[in-house]
Design an enzyme around this catalytic site. Structure first.
Site, PDB file in Angstrom:
ATOM      1  N   ASP A 109      27.507  28.494  43.089  1.00 50.46           N
ATOM      2  CA  ASP A 109      27.936  29.887  43.131  1.00 50.46           C
ATOM      3  C   ASP A 109      28.706  30.162  41.835  1.00 50.46           C
ATOM      4  OD1 ASP A 109      28.703  32.440  44.208  1.00 50.46           O
ATOM      5  OD2 ASP A 109      28.561  31.540  46.189  1.00 50.46           O
ATOM      6  N   ASP A 159      27.624  35.780  41.696  1.00 50.45           N
ATOM      7  CA  ASP A 159      28.432  36.676  42.525  1.00 50.45           C
ATOM      8  C   ASP A 159      28.597  38.053  41.874  1.00 50.45           C
ATOM      9  OD1 ASP A 159      30.263  36.638  44.919  1.00 50.45           O
ATOM     10  OD2 ASP A 159      31.748  37.159  43.401  1.00 50.45           O
ATOM     11  N   GLU A 177      23.700  38.442  43.110  1.00 51.52           N
ATOM     12  CA  GLU A 177      24.159  39.323  44.189  1.00 51.52           C
ATOM     13  C   GLU A 177      24.444  40.654  43.522  1.00 51.52           C
ATOM     14  OE1 GLU A 177      27.639  39.690  47.555  1.00 51.52           O
ATOM     15  OE2 GLU A 177      28.111  39.247  45.479  1.00 51.52           O
ATOM     16  N   HIS A 197      27.530  34.518  54.228  1.00 48.18           N
ATOM     17  CA  HIS A 197      28.939  34.379  54.605  1.00 48.18           C
ATOM     18  C   HIS A 197      29.686  35.716  54.603  1.00 48.18           C
ATOM     19  CE1 HIS A 197      28.766  34.644  50.327  1.00 48.18           C
ATOM     20  NE2 HIS A 197      30.069  34.830  50.274  1.00 48.18           N
ATOM     21  N   ASP A 198      29.036  36.799  54.204  1.00 46.74           N
ATOM     22  CA  ASP A 198      29.695  38.109  54.156  1.00 46.74           C
ATOM     23  C   ASP A 198      29.237  39.035  55.276  1.00 46.74           C
ATOM     24  OD1 ASP A 198      31.076  37.505  51.821  1.00 46.74           O
ATOM     25  OD2 ASP A 198      29.541  38.369  50.511  1.00 46.74           O
TER      26      ASP A 198
HETATM   27  O1  TEU Z   1      30.653  39.691  47.719  1.00 43.13           O
HETATM   28  C1  TEU Z   1      30.647  40.955  47.177  1.00 43.13           C
HETATM   29  C2  TEU Z   1      30.421  42.129  48.055  1.00 43.13           C
HETATM   30  O2  TEU Z   1      30.177  43.181  47.546  1.00 43.13           O
HETATM   31  C3  TEU Z   1      30.456  42.129  49.511  1.00 43.13           C
HETATM   32  O3  TEU Z   1      29.349  41.658  50.120  1.00 43.13           O
HETATM   33  C4  TEU Z   1      31.768  41.633  49.972  1.00 43.13           C
HETATM   34  O4  TEU Z   1      31.558  40.813  51.064  1.00 43.13           O
HETATM   35  C5  TEU Z   1      32.691  42.725  50.367  1.00 43.13           C
HETATM   36  O5  TEU Z   1      32.710  42.765  51.734  1.00 43.13           O
HETATM   37  C6  TEU Z   1      32.438  44.106  49.897  1.00 43.13           C
HETATM   38  O6  TEU Z   1      32.971  45.037  50.757  1.00 43.13           O
HETATM   39  C7  TEU Z   1      30.884  38.586  46.916  1.00 43.13           C
HETATM   40  C8  TEU Z   1      31.045  37.350  47.761  1.00 43.13           C
HETATM   41  O7  TEU Z   1      29.856  37.089  48.436  1.00 43.13           O
HETATM   42  C9  TEU Z   1      32.215  37.536  48.657  1.00 43.13           C
HETATM   43  O8  TEU Z   1      32.382  36.504  49.583  1.00 43.13           O
HETATM   44  C10 TEU Z   1      33.441  37.678  47.791  1.00 43.13           C
HETATM   45  O9  TEU Z   1      34.549  37.994  48.575  1.00 43.13           O
HETATM   46  C11 TEU Z   1      33.266  38.743  46.719  1.00 43.13           C
HETATM   47  O10 TEU Z   1      32.015  38.719  46.080  1.00 43.13           O
HETATM   48  C12 TEU Z   1      34.310  38.581  45.638  1.00 43.13           C
HETATM   49  O11 TEU Z   1      34.046  37.460  44.882  1.00 43.13           O
END
Ligand code: TEU
Length: 547
Positions: free
Chosen positions: A98, A199, A252, A321-322
């Site tokens: 990542d 990310d 992402e 994970h989000d």
């Molecule tokens: O996520 C970025 C993101 O935009 C979202 O999916 C995030 O979960 C957030 O809820 C937006 O409202 C990435 C990672 O996957 C996430 O785990 C991190 O917290 C984030 O970036 C910051 O690095």
């Protein structure tokens, strides 16, 4: 420019904190992952994406990196990491890291030196004066915080952070930042990793810091979403770092639409190999992701079709994970956990693109069973709860919001067995194990010939070997209230995937009957039911038909 990913790549995402603990501290670790490599290999995947394992104060569970070239001691050592790469390789599995380069942790050496007054490092971050006691601009923040925090003891200077205040954004206008990141990427590539999951990669380059157009979420985003500067950086990273190593990258990419995604991952552009888009994750949201309604399958189908048709190659996923667990999002899952999970396996492996499986998805794990806010650890959930409180949203609604949307829903410890703490740890798990672990766990699944895990394995094996699933073109066939059907075609041969996305049985639509040749002797390649009714689909039935 040729893309470097392989068409038979199937990725398994590990959230290391929640995967397998071996030292009893309640947090997963690298030795835990090593101990589960056979399980992962048997699943049939050939790639592991590791959520961050770098040194971090864990304000955002590792997405706030304090040292990009060292392993988080709680997770193990660099030797453990090297062993993981090697042992994974022995099993034909490559590791994807990542890459979090929009921001660092405020505990990163660079930020500390910036705070200590070293101009060189101040230039690594986005620091701006506020005028007349005002903030530098009106932007929003992904975690519902103020995106500007006072820089050290300074009275006028602020630093920008699109995420938590412990995640200062890097200044990508500074060529030294690019050099540092190239160096970091090469460091891991030299250790044998095969690629990166990047990310929030399309927000890294801010065009300007001026005020933004007022938005419900993320005012100011027009100044940083997929900017030309970002495209340039991606091109450089591909040409100078990824390409020479034959490595690949998935980005992402937030708020991305199809034309935007094409610009980021069309092979001729030489940037990313594929992107994670969000639109299919948003089909059950009302304006913002914290308000969810019932999932309307048709909306999901239409969105999937749009992206399948729009891009030549997608990064296909339903969980990470989000996001809350996907099967928990079907309004009427009822007693059909197994059927919904296996239908999703069928769907995921039949769409065109690289499939991403998230830990626990393959055993049908569902949302965390949190009873109160104290049991939720995620920074985003706590911030949203606080914001909702400020907005005077009543407590029961606030809690419902968090319970349904919290990222912790998918971060509960992996359920390995019916033993204490689901076999995840001998200590106290950092996040509550789902109470259903006695029933929902990998050990139980491994004994079932016809279980959820067995079906995931079957679909993964098929996806890796079947040329039509691997490379065939996508053609939509049907998207209705319950039934989704599409065709994959290659060299005159075709397969038709049919999914009932509801917990009610459904008649096979006429168009599907015609297209799939059901009445003309087409055969079922695979189905998640033992016996299929020719013209009726059972709840959450999946069928792959060969004409
Ligand atoms: O996520 C970025 C993101 O935009 C979202 O999916 C995030 O979960 C957030 O809820 C937006 O409202 C990435 C990672 O996957 C996430 O785990 C991190 O917290 C984030 O970036 C910051 O690095």
């Amino acid at each position: 420019m040729a893309a470097n990913y392989k068409k038979d790549t199937i990725v398994y995402q590990i959230y290391p904190r929640s995967f397998q603990d071996t030292d009893g501290d309640g947090i997963g670790d690298l030795r835990g992952i090593i101990s589960r490599l056979d399980y992962i290999a048997e699943l049939g995947v050939n790639t592991i994406w590791l959520s961050p394992v770098y040194v971090s104060p864990d304000d955002d569970n590792g997405y706030d990196i304090a040292d990009y070239k060292a392993i988080q001691p709680r997770f193990g050592t660099m030797e453990d990491f090297e062993e993981l790469v090697e042992k994974a390789k022995e099993r034909g599995i490559g590791i994807v890291m990542d890459l979090v380069i929009n921001h660092t942790s405020d505990e990163h050496e660079w930020f500390k030196r910036a705070l200590a007054g070293e101009q060189k490092y101040k230039d690594y971050y986005i620091i701006k004066r506020g005028e007349n006691g005002k903030l530098p601009n009106n932007w929003g923040n992904f975690f519902a915080e103020c995106p500007w925090t006072k820089f050290g003891d300074s009275e006028e200077e602020y630093y920008l952070h699109l995420f938590s205040k412990k995640q200062p954004d890097l200044n990508w206008h500074n060529p030294a930042v690019l050099e540092e990141i190239k160096d970091i990427m090469r460091f891991w590539l030299d250790k044998g990793v095969v690629g990166f999951r990047c990310d929030v990669i399309n927000v890294i380059y801010k065009n300007s810091l001026s005020n933004g157009k007022k938005q419900l979420v993320l005012t100011g985003r027009e100044h940083y979403l997929s900017t030309e500067g970002c495209h340039e950086i991606l091109k450089t990273l591909r040409r100078e770092v990824l390409e020479p190593y034959g490595a690949w990258a998935v980005g992402e990419t937030v708020f991305v639409d199809i034309p935007g995604a094409k610009d980021l991952c069309a092979p001729k552009r030489g940037e990313l190999d594929m992107v994670f888009s969000f639109q299919h994750m948003e089909v059950d949201q009302v304006f913002v992701k914290w308000f969810k309604t019932r999932l309307k399958p048709k909306k999901l189908m239409k969105t999937l079709t749009k992206w399948q048709k729009g891009l030549d190659w997608n990064a296909v996923y339903f969980e990470n994970h989000d996001q809350p667990r996907f099967i928990s999002r079907f309004a009427d899952l009822g007693p059909y956990r197994k059927e919904a999970s296996t239908m999703m396996a069928g769907l995921l492996m039949s769409l065109r693109g690289t499939p991403f499986v998230y830990e626990g998805q393959e055993i049908g794990m569902v949302n965390g069973d949190f009873k109160k806010l104290d049991e939720v650890m995620d920074i985003e959930s706590h911030n949203i709860y606080a914001m909702a409180k400020k907005l005077l949203i009543p407590n029961p609604i606030r809690w419902k919001m968090i319970k349904r949307t919290s990222r912790d829903n998918a971060r509960t410890p992996m359920q390995w067995s019916a033993e204490e703490n689901a076999g995840f740890t001998e200590g106290k798990p950092w996040l509550k194990v789902n109470g259903n672990y006695k029933e929902v766990n990998a050990a139980a699944e491994m004994t079932k010939e016809n279980g959820i895990l067995a079906f995931w394995k079957k679909m993964i094996a098929l996806r890796k070997t079947n040329q039509i699933l691997m490379e065939g073109h996508f053609k939509s066939v049907y998207a209705g209230k319950q039934v989704y059907a599409f065709e994959r075609k290659k060299g005159g041969k075709s397969l038709v995937a049919v999914c009932n996305m509801t917990g009610r049985s459904a008649k096979l639509p006429k168009r599907v009957i015609r297209k799939s040749g059901v009445k003309k002797g087409s055969s079922i390649v695979v189905s998640n039911y033992d016996a299929c009714d020719e013209l009726v689909l059972k709840p959450f039935e999946f069928r792959l038909l060969e004409r």
